[in-house]
Design a protein around this motif. Structure first.
Motif, mmCIF file in Angstrom:
data_model
loop_
_atom_site.group_PDB
_atom_site.id
_atom_site.type_symbol
_atom_site.label_atom_id
_atom_site.label_comp_id
_atom_site.label_asym_id
_atom_site.label_seq_id
_atom_site.Cartn_x
_atom_site.Cartn_y
_atom_site.Cartn_z
ATOM 1 N N THR A 12 -21.024 40.980 7.822
ATOM 2 C CA THR A 12 -21.344 39.621 8.466
ATOM 3 C C THR A 12 -22.587 39.219 8.534
ATOM 4 O OG1 THR A 12 -20.760 38.692 10.497
ATOM 5 C CG2 THR A 12 -21.735 40.918 10.560
ATOM 6 N N CYS A 13 -23.013 38.135 9.434
ATOM 7 C CA CYS A 13 -24.418 37.820 9.360
ATOM 8 C C CYS A 13 -25.167 38.413 10.889
ATOM 9 C CB CYS A 13 -24.480 36.270 9.678
ATOM 10 S SG CYS A 13 -23.802 35.048 8.340
ATOM 11 N N GLY A 50 -31.006 40.699 9.833
ATOM 12 C CA GLY A 50 -30.543 40.989 8.195
ATOM 13 C C GLY A 50 -30.922 42.451 7.870
ATOM 14 N N TRP A 104 -25.920 39.953 6.613
ATOM 15 C CA TRP A 104 -26.944 38.977 5.839
ATOM 16 C C TRP A 104 -27.967 38.378 6.897
ATOM 17 C CZ3 TRP A 104 -26.318 40.335 1.194
ATOM 18 C CH2 TRP A 104 -24.954 40.640 0.748
ATOM 19 N N LEU A 133 -30.068 35.310 8.630
ATOM 20 C CA LEU A 133 -29.679 34.002 9.171
ATOM 21 C C LEU A 133 -30.731 33.117 8.259
ATOM 22 C CD1 LEU A 133 -29.294 34.219 13.086
ATOM 23 C CD2 LEU A 133 -27.646 34.114 11.231
#
Length: 206
Positions: free
Chosen positions: A103-104, A147, A173, A175
């Motif tokens: 996910t982010c 991240g 990940w 932003l």
């Protein structure tokens, strides 16, 4: 009258467990060197010789896939035989597995225990998320602030003491970094808004 001389040879002794628990897929050392008897050199045999590393040795690794009784025999120099049996009871072993979604950053991630316990009873579990967090919950959640890549290690054990572990990399990940330029203009004129946002992974969609 007749005289009969009857010679009794010294007996042999051995120290063995009659019952040994074994986790499926593992192996264990069984057997022992017989003490006593006549002579120093003895011969040994195991039956059945299935999944034994040394079926003619006093000690051997045994790793059957089902519960098995092994029969041990030690013979001394005059043919006296000491017999023994060992029951290896094979216990089911859990197969550790976990699930999650990459996910982010700035998100709460749910980690799920999807272990196949193979008809065993769960006893304890342990999660380790790199060096930042650990948990004994069955399905923990973790807030990811930036991240990064994290090695998720998971350990599970049954009440029989059989265990398994697995490790998987989790990726959060970063932003996008939002940036733009707006040129000054007069009233009723048009101006241009220039986007200069950047991302470290993927592509800009809109």
């Amino acid at each position: 009258t007749d005289t009969v001389h009857y010679r009794v040879h010294p007996e042999m002794e051995i120290n063995l467990n009659h019952h040994v628990n074994l986790c499926a897929g593992d192996s264990v050392i069984i057997g022992s060197v017989a003490q006593g008897g006549t002579g120093r050199l003895k011969t040994y045999s195991w039956q059945p010789n299935y999944e034994l590393s040394r079926p003619t040795g006093p000690l051997t690794y045994a790793g059957p896939d089902t519960t098995t009784t092994y029969y041990y025999a030690s013979t001394d120099d005059v043919g006296c035989v000491l017999r023994y049996s060992v029951l290896l009871e094979v216990k089911g072993k859990p197969s550790a597995s976990i699930s999650f979604k990459d996910t982010c950053a700035q998100s709460v991630v749910q980690f799920t225990n999807t272990t196949d316990y193979n008809k065993t009873t769960p006893d304890s579990i342990s999660w380790h998320f790199g060096n930042i967090f650990s948990s004994q919950q069955n399905n923990p959640s973790l807030f990811i602030d930036s991240g990064q890549s994290i090695l998720v290690s998971f350990y599970v054990r049954s009440t029989d003491g059989c265990w398994d572990t697995t490790s998987v990399n989790f990726t959060a990940w970063p932003l996008p970094e939002v940036n733009y330029t707006l040129n000054n203009s007069c009233a009723f004129d048009t101006t241009q808004l220039l986007a200069s946002s950047t991302i470290k992974n993927g592509t800009v969609s809109h």
